[in-house]
Design a protein around this motif. Structure first.
Motif, mmCIF file in Angstrom:
data_model
loop_
_atom_site.group_PDB
_atom_site.id
_atom_site.type_symbol
_atom_site.label_atom_id
_atom_site.label_comp_id
_atom_site.label_asym_id
_atom_site.label_seq_id
_atom_site.Cartn_x
_atom_site.Cartn_y
_atom_site.Cartn_z
ATOM 1 N N ALA A 1 1.541 0.076 0.781
ATOM 2 C CA ALA A 1 2.077 1.006 1.778
ATOM 3 C C ALA A 1 1.654 2.432 1.470
ATOM 4 O O ALA A 1 1.312 3.206 2.374
ATOM 5 N N ARG A 2 1.651 2.795 0.193
ATOM 6 C CA ARG A 2 1.242 4.139 -0.183
ATOM 7 C C ARG A 2 -0.247 4.370 0.125
ATOM 8 O O ARG A 2 -0.626 5.435 0.614
ATOM 9 N N ARG A 3 -1.073 3.375 -0.154
ATOM 10 C CA ARG A 3 -2.502 3.521 0.105
ATOM 11 C C ARG A 3 -2.776 3.696 1.597
ATOM 12 O O ARG A 3 -3.597 4.527 1.998
ATOM 13 N N LEU A 4 -2.088 2.905 2.416
ATOM 14 C CA LEU A 4 -2.315 3.019 3.850
ATOM 15 C C LEU A 4 -1.784 4.350 4.382
ATOM 16 O O LEU A 4 -2.430 4.998 5.211
ATOM 17 N N ALA A 5 -0.610 4.762 3.914
ATOM 18 C CA ALA A 5 -0.064 6.049 4.356
ATOM 19 C C ALA A 5 -1.024 7.184 4.018
ATOM 20 O O ALA A 5 -1.260 8.079 4.841
ATOM 21 N N GLN A 6 -1.604 7.148 2.823
ATOM 22 C CA GLN A 6 -2.555 8.190 2.442
ATOM 23 C C GLN A 6 -3.812 8.127 3.302
ATOM 24 O O GLN A 6 -4.366 9.167 3.699
ATOM 25 N N ALA A 7 -4.257 6.918 3.619
ATOM 26 C CA ALA A 7 -5.436 6.764 4.471
ATOM 27 C C ALA A 7 -5.178 7.343 5.862
ATOM 28 O O ALA A 7 -6.063 7.969 6.460
ATOM 29 N N ILE A 8 -3.974 7.136 6.379
ATOM 30 C CA ILE A 8 -3.631 7.673 7.695
ATOM 31 C C ILE A 8 -3.597 9.198 7.657
ATOM 32 O O ILE A 8 -4.130 9.868 8.543
ATOM 33 N N VAL A 9 -2.966 9.755 6.616
ATOM 34 C CA VAL A 9 -2.923 11.217 6.488
ATOM 35 C C VAL A 9 -4.344 11.784 6.441
ATOM 36 O O VAL A 9 -4.684 12.737 7.162
ATOM 37 N N ALA B 1 12.731 -4.540 0.517
ATOM 38 C CA ALA B 1 13.866 -5.208 1.145
ATOM 39 C C ALA B 1 14.043 -4.727 2.576
ATOM 40 O O ALA B 1 13.516 -3.682 2.971
ATOM 41 N N GLU B 2 14.794 -5.489 3.361
ATOM 42 C CA GLU B 2 15.152 -5.058 4.706
ATOM 43 C C GLU B 2 15.905 -3.730 4.605
ATOM 44 O O GLU B 2 16.745 -3.547 3.743
ATOM 45 N N GLY B 3 15.571 -2.792 5.473
ATOM 46 C CA GLY B 3 16.183 -1.483 5.429
ATOM 47 C C GLY B 3 15.438 -0.491 4.561
ATOM 48 O O GLY B 3 15.819 0.681 4.494
ATOM 49 N N SER B 4 14.379 -0.942 3.902
ATOM 50 C CA SER B 4 13.601 -0.059 3.033
ATOM 51 C C SER B 4 12.703 0.851 3.858
ATOM 52 O O SER B 4 12.421 0.599 5.043
ATOM 53 N N ALA C 1 2.631 13.241 10.262
ATOM 54 C CA ALA C 1 3.966 13.563 9.770
ATOM 55 C C ALA C 1 4.697 12.318 9.279
ATOM 56 O O ALA C 1 5.351 12.330 8.224
ATOM 57 N N MET C 2 4.587 11.222 10.028
ATOM 58 C CA MET C 2 5.222 9.971 9.614
ATOM 59 C C MET C 2 4.619 9.438 8.319
ATOM 60 O O MET C 2 5.334 8.993 7.417
ATOM 61 N N ALA C 3 3.293 9.451 8.243
ATOM 62 C CA ALA C 3 2.620 8.927 7.049
ATOM 63 C C ALA C 3 2.905 9.797 5.829
ATOM 64 O O ALA C 3 3.058 9.286 4.709
ATOM 65 N N GLN C 4 2.976 11.106 6.026
ATOM 66 C CA GLN C 4 3.293 11.997 4.907
ATOM 67 C C GLN C 4 4.707 11.741 4.416
ATOM 68 O O GLN C 4 4.972 11.746 3.202
ATOM 69 N N ALA C 5 5.630 11.489 5.337
ATOM 70 C CA ALA C 5 6.989 11.154 4.944
ATOM 71 C C ALA C 5 7.019 9.853 4.149
ATOM 72 O O ALA C 5 7.747 9.729 3.151
ATOM 73 N N ALA C 6 6.212 8.875 4.583
ATOM 74 C CA ALA C 6 6.157 7.604 3.864
ATOM 75 C C ALA C 6 5.662 7.807 2.435
ATOM 76 O O ALA C 6 6.161 7.160 1.504
ATOM 77 N N LEU C 7 4.694 8.685 2.255
ATOM 78 C CA LEU C 7 4.182 8.953 0.905
ATOM 79 C C LEU C 7 5.282 9.465 -0.015
ATOM 80 O O LEU C 7 5.257 9.225 -1.231
ATOM 81 N N ASP C 8 6.245 10.166 0.547
ATOM 82 C CA ASP C 8 7.335 10.698 -0.259
ATOM 83 C C ASP C 8 8.436 9.674 -0.516
ATOM 84 O O ASP C 8 9.319 9.914 -1.339
ATOM 85 N N LEU C 9 8.386 8.527 0.198
ATOM 86 C CA LEU C 9 9.517 7.602 0.150
ATOM 87 C C LEU C 9 9.180 6.205 -0.359
ATOM 88 O O LEU C 9 10.000 5.580 -1.030
ATOM 89 N N VAL C 10 8.012 5.676 -0.010
ATOM 90 C CA VAL C 10 7.725 4.280 -0.326
ATOM 91 C C VAL C 10 7.267 4.134 -1.767
ATOM 92 O O VAL C 10 6.711 5.055 -2.361
ATOM 93 N N GLU C 11 7.490 2.946 -2.324
ATOM 94 C CA GLU C 11 7.058 2.625 -3.682
ATOM 95 C C GLU C 11 5.982 1.552 -3.703
ATOM 96 O O GLU C 11 5.237 1.443 -4.677
ATOM 97 N N ASP C 12 5.902 0.750 -2.652
ATOM 98 C CA ASP C 12 4.895 -0.310 -2.582
ATOM 99 C C ASP C 12 3.493 0.297 -2.579
ATOM 100 O O ASP C 12 3.194 1.214 -1.803
ATOM 101 N N ASP C 13 2.625 -0.204 -3.447
ATOM 102 C CA ASP C 13 1.287 0.361 -3.601
ATOM 103 C C ASP C 13 0.463 0.260 -2.322
ATOM 104 O O ASP C 13 -0.266 1.195 -1.953
#
Length: 229
Positions: free
Chosen positions: A197-205, A46-49, A183-195
């Motif tokens: 988004a999680r895969r990309l955040a991990q790839a960036i880390v 959702a918006e704001g997520s 740091a941003m991508a690691q934070a996303a891994l702790d917060l996002v639920e979308d699969d």
């Protein structure tokens, strides 16, 4: 807070042109992720997520990396630096295209009135604030700092530099930039639920952590040359 603090953040026009081409290649992947294995639709962010904020902020973060990499390729003939810069340009353009495509798929605008990094501050993740480097600057349209971003003064110095001086400055800026991106991508891994988004955040880390070792080695070698050591 300045008058521009509530203005929508914009991705540079040149970056958007690049990203649109990348979206074509990932649109099918994004659409496919909207269904579960059983064919049932899954809730979209959702918006704001955290997903929306991460997609917008990381696009802007990637756009600056592409900008700096383009600048150093014009400023040096060193094949190692030019190869690294090209790799960063292509990788981050492709990743930014994925995030652009997510926002399109989620029926969200590419820009938001929310301040950069607000997707972190408004969660109950229990995380403290990201540590910003001395050269970190506010993203356009906000007085909120985005980690690792080069200042306008830094970009001006890079534009004016050439040869080894340009290489050293670029590598210094890119080390800080990658540290902020991780740091941003690691934070996303702790917060996002979308699969996705999680895969990309991990790839960036993973990729940017590995690239930091390369960047630091290249920087050490060129600083030794520039100081005559």
């Amino acid at each position: 807070m300045s008058e521009n603090a509530t203005a929508p953040r914009r991705i540079p026009t040149a970056a958007v042109v690049i990203l649109v081409a990348a979206v074509v290649g990932v649109a099918g992947l994004v659409a496919g992720s909207a269904l579960t294995s059983g064919g049932e639709p899954v809730p979209q962010p959702a918006e704001g997520s955290a997903e929306a904020g991460f997609a917008r902020d990381m696009q802007a973060h990637h756009a600056q990396a592409v900008q700096m990499s383009t600048m150093v390729r014009d400023a040096t003939e060193d094949p190692e630096v030019r190869s690294l810069a090209l790799d960063i340009m292509l990788t981050q353009q492709q990743q930014a295209g994925q995030m652009y495509g997510w926002l399109e798929q989620w029926d969200m605008p590419q820009a938001s009135l929310a301040a950069p990094m607000q997707w972190m501050s408004e969660t109950d993740s229990g995380m403290g604030p990201i540590e910003h480097g001395a050269d970190a600057t506010a993203a356009p349209g906000s007085d909120t700092v985005m980690p690792g971003m080069a200042s306008d003064a830094d970009l001006g110095r890079l534009a004016d530099a050439g040869g080894v001086d340009a290489e050293v400055l670029y590598l210094r800026l890119m080390v800080a930039h990658h540290e902020g991106g991780v740091a941003m991508a690691q934070a996303a891994l702790d917060l996002v639920e979308d699969d996705d988004a999680r895969r990309l955040a991990q790839a960036i880390v993973s990729s940017q952590t590995a690239e930091l070792a390369v960047l630091n080695d290249m920087l050490d070698a060129r600083q030794a040359v520039s100081t005559g050591q």
